[in-house]
Design a protein around this motif. Structure first.
Motif, PDB file in Angstrom:
ATOM      1  N   MET A   1       0.859  -1.174   0.000  1.00 12.81           N
ATOM      2  CA  MET A   1       0.000   0.000   0.000  1.00 12.81           C
ATOM      3  C   MET A   1       0.900   1.230   0.000  1.00 12.81           C
ATOM      4  O   MET A   1       1.669   1.439   0.919  1.00 12.81           O
ATOM      5  CB  MET A   1      -0.893  -0.045   1.239  1.00 12.81           C
ATOM      6  CG  MET A   1      -1.768   1.137   1.375  1.00 12.81           C
ATOM      7  SD  MET A   1      -3.132   1.034   2.569  1.00 12.81           S
ATOM      8  CE  MET A   1      -2.468   0.183   3.949  1.00 12.81           C
ATOM      9  N   SER A   2       0.783   2.041  -1.012  1.00 12.46           N
ATOM     10  CA  SER A   2       1.669   3.195  -1.131  1.00 12.46           C
ATOM     11  C   SER A   2       1.195   4.385  -0.298  1.00 12.46           C
ATOM     12  O   SER A   2       2.003   5.139   0.205  1.00 12.46           O
ATOM     13  CB  SER A   2       1.818   3.601  -2.598  1.00 12.46           C
ATOM     14  OG  SER A   2       0.550   3.942  -3.135  1.00 12.46           O
ATOM     15  N   HIS A   3      -0.107   4.568  -0.161  1.00 14.45           N
ATOM     16  CA  HIS A   3      -0.648   5.679   0.616  1.00 14.45           C
ATOM     17  C   HIS A   3      -1.782   5.156   1.486  1.00 14.45           C
ATOM     18  O   HIS A   3      -2.698   4.509   0.991  1.00 14.45           O
ATOM     19  CB  HIS A   3      -1.203   6.778  -0.283  1.00 14.45           C
ATOM     20  CG  HIS A   3      -0.166   7.476  -1.088  1.00 14.45           C
ATOM     21  ND1 HIS A   3       0.290   6.994  -2.292  1.00 14.45           N
ATOM     22  CD2 HIS A   3       0.517   8.608  -0.862  1.00 14.45           C
ATOM     23  CE1 HIS A   3       1.203   7.813  -2.774  1.00 14.45           C
ATOM     24  NE2 HIS A   3       1.353   8.801  -1.921  1.00 14.45           N
ATOM     25  N   TYR A   4      -1.702   5.469   2.763  1.00 15.20           N
ATOM     26  CA  TYR A   4      -2.774   5.055   3.658  1.00 15.20           C
ATOM     27  C   TYR A   4      -4.039   5.838   3.359  1.00 15.20           C
ATOM     28  O   TYR A   4      -5.108   5.283   3.193  1.00 15.20           O
ATOM     29  CB  TYR A   4      -2.341   5.235   5.115  1.00 15.20           C
ATOM     30  CG  TYR A   4      -3.399   4.837   6.098  1.00 15.20           C
ATOM     31  CD1 TYR A   4      -3.782   3.508   6.231  1.00 15.20           C
ATOM     32  CD2 TYR A   4      -4.035   5.784   6.885  1.00 15.20           C
ATOM     33  CE1 TYR A   4      -4.768   3.123   7.117  1.00 15.20           C
ATOM     34  CE2 TYR A   4      -5.022   5.415   7.783  1.00 15.20           C
ATOM     35  CZ  TYR A   4      -5.378   4.091   7.889  1.00 15.20           C
ATOM     36  OH  TYR A   4      -6.359   3.725   8.771  1.00 15.20           O
ATOM     37  N   GLN A   5      -3.902   7.145   3.298  1.00 16.18           N
ATOM     38  CA  GLN A   5      -5.022   8.004   2.936  1.00 16.18           C
ATOM     39  C   GLN A   5      -4.579   8.850   1.750  1.00 16.18           C
ATOM     40  O   GLN A   5      -3.450   9.339   1.722  1.00 16.18           O
ATOM     41  CB  GLN A   5      -5.433   8.908   4.091  1.00 16.18           C
ATOM     42  CG  GLN A   5      -6.062   8.135   5.236  1.00 16.18           C
ATOM     43  CD  GLN A   5      -6.487   9.048   6.378  1.00 16.18           C
ATOM     44  OE1 GLN A   5      -5.760   9.927   6.785  1.00 16.18           O
ATOM     45  NE2 GLN A   5      -7.676   8.807   6.899  1.00 16.18           N
ATOM     46  N   SER A   6      -5.471   9.022   0.802  1.00 15.66           N
ATOM     47  CA  SER A   6      -5.152   9.779  -0.406  1.00 15.66           C
ATOM     48  C   SER A   6      -6.368  10.593  -0.825  1.00 15.66           C
ATOM     49  O   SER A   6      -7.506  10.114  -0.705  1.00 15.66           O
ATOM     50  CB  SER A   6      -4.768   8.805  -1.528  1.00 15.66           C
ATOM     51  OG  SER A   6      -4.692   9.477  -2.756  1.00 15.66           O
ATOM     52  N   ASP A   9      -9.213   9.056  -2.698  1.00 18.30           N
ATOM     53  CA  ASP A   9     -10.234   8.244  -2.027  1.00 18.30           C
ATOM     54  C   ASP A   9     -11.619   8.891  -2.095  1.00 18.30           C
ATOM     55  O   ASP A   9     -12.634   8.192  -2.006  1.00 18.30           O
ATOM     56  CB  ASP A   9      -9.869   8.006  -0.565  1.00 18.30           C
ATOM     57  CG  ASP A   9      -8.647   7.124  -0.404  1.00 18.30           C
ATOM     58  OD1 ASP A   9      -8.262   6.424  -1.362  1.00 18.30           O
ATOM     59  OD2 ASP A   9      -8.057   7.144   0.700  1.00 18.30           O
ATOM     60  N   GLN A  58      -5.604  12.627  14.031  1.00 12.73           N
ATOM     61  CA  GLN A  58      -4.688  12.222  12.962  1.00 12.73           C
ATOM     62  C   GLN A  58      -5.417  11.807  11.693  1.00 12.73           C
ATOM     63  O   GLN A  58      -5.047  10.838  11.032  1.00 12.73           O
ATOM     64  CB  GLN A  58      -3.753  11.123  13.444  1.00 12.73           C
ATOM     65  CG  GLN A  58      -2.911  11.581  14.611  1.00 12.73           C
ATOM     66  CD  GLN A  58      -2.042  10.484  15.185  1.00 12.73           C
ATOM     67  OE1 GLN A  58      -2.375   9.313  15.146  1.00 12.73           O
ATOM     68  NE2 GLN A  58      -0.892  10.883  15.717  1.00 12.73           N
ATOM     69  N   CYS A  59      -6.435  12.571  11.334  1.00 10.52           N
ATOM     70  CA  CYS A  59      -7.172  12.326  10.090  1.00 10.52           C
ATOM     71  C   CYS A  59      -6.536  13.156   8.976  1.00 10.52           C
ATOM     72  O   CYS A  59      -6.667  14.379   8.951  1.00 10.52           O
ATOM     73  CB  CYS A  59      -8.637  12.710  10.257  1.00 10.52           C
ATOM     74  SG  CYS A  59      -9.569  12.579   8.707  1.00 10.52           S
TER      75      CYS A  59
END
Length: 116
Positions: A1-6, A9, A58-59
């Protein structure tokens, strides 16, 4: 997984609306109500509150949205720096507070062991 949050999304919002329309619409309506500009709390202050909460939870999405909105509302980089420090102190304070709770629970456990 390259990005947890992008930011990409967000393309899944229509899917979420289709899969859980009532719940998703309720969240979106609530979110928009909170972002109103005619409340008693000025827009910049609202964004500072939201950003401080976003930092402590941490969002990544919220940090991005509320940082940009705070800047748009007139926030200065120096204010952002202070906000970061305040959020960090509150998070650290919460850790200390929960640490005190852990100490109390630990002591209460000792009392339970002694009574048995």
């Amino acid at each position: 997984m390259s990005h947890y949050q992008s930011p990409s999304d967000f393309q899944y919002i229509p899917s979420l609306l289709n899969l859980a329309p009532q719940e998703t619409k309720a969240f979106i309506d609530f979110d928009h109500a909170i972002k109103r500009k005619d409340g008693n709390i000025p827009e910049k202050t609202r964004e500072f509150i939201a950003l401080a909460v976003a930092l402590t939870t941490q969002c990544a999405y919220c940090i991005e949205v509320h940082t940009k909105a705070a800047k748009h509302a007139g926030a200065q980089k120096e204010e952002l720096a202070e906000l970061i420090s305040i959020a960090a102190a509150v998070r650290a304070g919460a850790t200390m507070g929960h640490g005190l709770l852990a100490l109390r629970l630990f002591s209460e456990t000792d009392n339970l062991i002694t009574k048995e």
